[in-house]
Design a protein around this motif. Structure first.
Motif, PDB file in Angstrom:
ATOM      1  N   ASP A   1       0.805  -1.221   0.000  1.00  0.00           N
ATOM      2  CA  ASP A   1       0.000   0.000   0.000  1.00  0.00           C
ATOM      3  C   ASP A   1       0.838   1.271   0.000  1.00  0.00           C
ATOM      4  OD1 ASP A   1      -2.313  -1.506   0.100  1.00  0.00           O
ATOM      5  OD2 ASP A   1      -2.511  -1.366   2.284  1.00  0.00           O
ATOM      6  N   ASN A   2       2.133   1.156   0.295  1.00  0.00           N
ATOM      7  CA  ASN A   2       2.954   2.345   0.518  1.00  0.00           C
ATOM      8  C   ASN A   2       4.191   2.355  -0.372  1.00  0.00           C
ATOM      9  OD1 ASN A   2       1.368   3.217   2.889  1.00  0.00           O
ATOM     10  ND2 ASN A   2       2.243   1.376   3.822  1.00  0.00           N
TER      11      ASN A   2
ATOM     12  N   THR B   1      13.119   5.743  -4.030  1.00  0.00           N
ATOM     13  CA  THR B   1      11.755   5.413  -3.616  1.00  0.00           C
ATOM     14  C   THR B   1      11.081   4.541  -4.667  1.00  0.00           C
ATOM     15  OG1 THR B   1      11.579   7.522  -2.428  1.00  0.00           O
ATOM     16  CG2 THR B   1       9.526   6.348  -2.923  1.00  0.00           C
ATOM     17  N   LEU B   2      10.644   3.352  -4.257  1.00  0.00           N
ATOM     18  CA  LEU B   2       9.944   2.427  -5.139  1.00  0.00           C
ATOM     19  C   LEU B   2       8.446   2.654  -4.994  1.00  0.00           C
ATOM     20  CD1 LEU B   2      11.961  -0.823  -4.304  1.00  0.00           C
ATOM     21  CD2 LEU B   2      12.609   1.105  -5.750  1.00  0.00           C
ATOM     22  N   LYS B   3       7.711   2.605  -6.120  1.00  0.00           N
ATOM     23  CA  LYS B   3       6.308   3.002  -6.126  1.00  0.00           C
ATOM     24  C   LYS B   3       5.404   1.853  -6.601  1.00  0.00           C
ATOM     25  CE  LYS B   3       7.136   7.919  -6.629  1.00  0.00           C
ATOM     26  NZ  LYS B   3       6.432   8.207  -5.362  1.00  0.00           N
ATOM     27  N   PRO B   4       4.875   1.067  -5.654  1.00  0.00           N
ATOM     28  CA  PRO B   4       3.959  -0.019  -6.044  1.00  0.00           C
ATOM     29  C   PRO B   4       2.689   0.480  -6.727  1.00  0.00           C
ATOM     30  CG  PRO B   4       4.747  -0.309  -3.788  1.00  0.00           C
ATOM     31  CD  PRO B   4       5.152   1.062  -4.211  1.00  0.00           C
TER      32      PRO B   4
ATOM     33  N   THR C   1      11.834  -6.736   2.236  1.00  0.00           N
ATOM     34  CA  THR C   1      10.589  -7.456   2.473  1.00  0.00           C
ATOM     35  C   THR C   1       9.410  -6.533   2.176  1.00  0.00           C
ATOM     36  OG1 THR C   1      11.534  -8.918   4.136  1.00  0.00           O
ATOM     37  CG2 THR C   1       9.159  -8.600   4.198  1.00  0.00           C
ATOM     38  N   ILE C   2       8.450  -7.049   1.402  1.00  0.00           N
ATOM     39  CA  ILE C   2       7.217  -6.319   1.125  1.00  0.00           C
ATOM     40  C   ILE C   2       6.072  -7.097   1.760  1.00  0.00           C
ATOM     41  CG2 ILE C   2       5.674  -5.416  -0.648  1.00  0.00           C
ATOM     42  CD1 ILE C   2       8.021  -5.251  -2.536  1.00  0.00           C
ATOM     43  N   GLN C   3       5.295  -6.435   2.615  1.00  0.00           N
ATOM     44  CA  GLN C   3       4.190  -7.089   3.300  1.00  0.00           C
ATOM     45  C   GLN C   3       2.872  -6.829   2.574  1.00  0.00           C
ATOM     46  OE1 GLN C   3       4.556  -5.429   7.265  1.00  0.00           O
ATOM     47  NE2 GLN C   3       5.872  -7.122   7.910  1.00  0.00           N
ATOM     48  N   ALA C   4       1.879  -7.653   2.895  1.00  0.00           N
ATOM     49  CA  ALA C   4       0.543  -7.437   2.342  1.00  0.00           C
ATOM     50  C   ALA C   4      -0.028  -6.129   2.867  1.00  0.00           C
ATOM     51  CB  ALA C   4      -0.366  -8.595   2.707  1.00  0.00           C
TER      52      ALA C   4
END
Length: 421
Positions: free
Chosen positions: A219-220, A259-262, A293-296
């Motif tokens: 989300d971020n 900054t990575l932008k999902p 690590t990327i969380q839900a």
């Protein structure tokens, strides 16, 4: 006036090793075969003419440096070649047009075409035989990489400086020029002899990266941080996650941060929970890597994976207890992140009939799954109904089921004769 002294090391005709690295957006290509020592072996090696070419003196092929031309700038008003050293005054030195201008005197060792190299070692002799020191600075693409202060032997003996003694590896392992200067701005009485200059293939330095561990969910935005470095930041050419190259719109570069932008369209790999490497590529640097690590994300929808089935009688436990899973905005199960332990509340929903629910109606999810164990169903009016599950403001209904009836009462006839009959 001093003159420019140029030492040209030509390629060895029968020896040239090329190293090709895979070329892509993530892995830039390089071709190097640099390894050797510059020695000065006699008066003919150091003629008064402006250009010195290989073979004029006692050099042998083994001392050549293939694949690169090295220029050395200095003065010639006090030339005194002895043994394997050249002696250059720090006064009256020429300022090449393509090197920085300093307020103090200096000499320069640089590649002619801007190719990078590693400055591994050199002998520096203190001609004054008094306590003196020199500054040695590494430069790459016009940007200083750092400076060291080297103390010279005050007995007139040459001092060897290398990666273990003075020449800090992170400064000199990937440069296109080295500047040696007097340790006092404006000093004109320092004279140094330099010899046995060892250079080799550049070692691409990397930058220490720190992963995002705060709100690091789909989300971020994800912030990969490092020590602010304008040179590194300006040379960044690509970023990847889990081997997938990000497009230019899917990341930004700022001071001390990528900054990575999902949220950017098409960025499916940053929208998938997991742990993988972020790799930042930059011209003149090795690939800098960190495990991220990327969380839900937070719960967006609920899914009833096991539908409730009432028991045979009103007031009894559901024969099949419901199971509910939480999903984020991208359809990932919330097995990690803030919603992985969110509460799910079960309430009775009337259909053609009405009923009440009992048991433990609030359940905390475990890894995004809420498993109910003792819900009961009690009839109010006959018909059908559902269970509504709620987490936060998100809800979902179960499948329709028939509300079980109350158990039939057993009647007993009165067989006692009335009096008088």
């Amino acid at each position: 006036m001093g003159k420019r002294i140029l030492f040209k090391k030509i390629k060895v005709l029968n020896y040239l090793l090329s190293i090709f690295m895979a070329s892509s957006m993530i892995f830039p290509s390089f071709s190097y075969a640099i390894s050797g020592t510059i020695n000065f072996t006699g008066i003919d090696e150091y003629e008064t003419g402006p250009v010195i070419t290989d073979g004029q003196a006692g050099d042998v092929a083994a001392s050549d440096i293939p694949g690169i031309d090295i220029d050395i700038f200095g003065s010639n008003d006090k030339i005194n070649p002895i043994g394997k050293f050249i002696y250059l005054d720090f006064q009256n030195v020429i300022t090449p047009s393509d090197v920085p201008t300093y307020t103090y005197n200096y000499i320069v060792i640089k590649s002619r075409d801007g190719s990078n190299f590693s400055f591994n070692s050199a002998y520096i002799n203190n001609c004054n035989m008094m306590e003196d020191a020199v500054y040695v600075e590494g430069i790459r693409d016009g940007y200083p990489q750092g400076t060291v202060n080297l103390t010279l032997d005050d007995g007139g003996m040459p001092s060897q400086f290398d990666r273990l003694n003075g020449l800090t590896e992170s400064i000199f392992q990937n440069v296109d020029q080295v500047i040696i200067s007097s340790n006092t701005p404006g000093a004109t009485d320092v004279t140094a002899g330099i010899g046995a200059i060892q250079i080799a293939d550049p070692v691409m330095s990397t930058v220490a990266l720190t992963a995002d561990t705060t709100s690091n969910s789909v989300d971020n935005d994800l912030e990969i941080t490092f020590a602010p470095d304008a040179t590194f930041e300006s040379e960044i050419t690509g970023v990847s996650y889990n081997g997938n190259a990000l497009t230019a719109s899917q990341y930004t570069v700022s001071s001390g941060k990528v900054t990575l932008k999902p949220s950017v369209s098409g960025n499916t790999y940053l929208r998938t929970p997991g742990t993988a490497n972020v790799v930042i590529s930059a011209s003149g640097y090795g690939n800098s890597t960190v495990s991220q690590t990327i969380q839900a994300g937070t719960v967006e929808t609920l899914e009833v994976t096991t539908q409730p089935v009432p028991g045979a009688l009103s007031g009894g436990a559901f024969a099949t207890q419901p199971v509910v899973k939480l999903k984020d905005q991208y359809g990932n199960y919330c097995t990690t992140g803030v919603s992985s332990t969110a509460n799910v509340v079960a309430t009775a929903k009337s259909g053609t009939g009405s009923w009440s629910i009992g048991g433990t109606t609030t359940k905390s999810a475990v890894a995004g799954t809420a498993t109910f164990s003792n819900l009961t169903c009690t009839l109010t009016t006959s018909g059908n109904g559902k269970v509504t599950f709620t987490s936060g403001i998100k809800t979902i209904d179960s499948s329709v089921f028939t509300i079980p009836q109350n158990s039939a009462k057993v009647l007993t006839a009165d067989n006692i004769k009335q009096r008088g009959q």
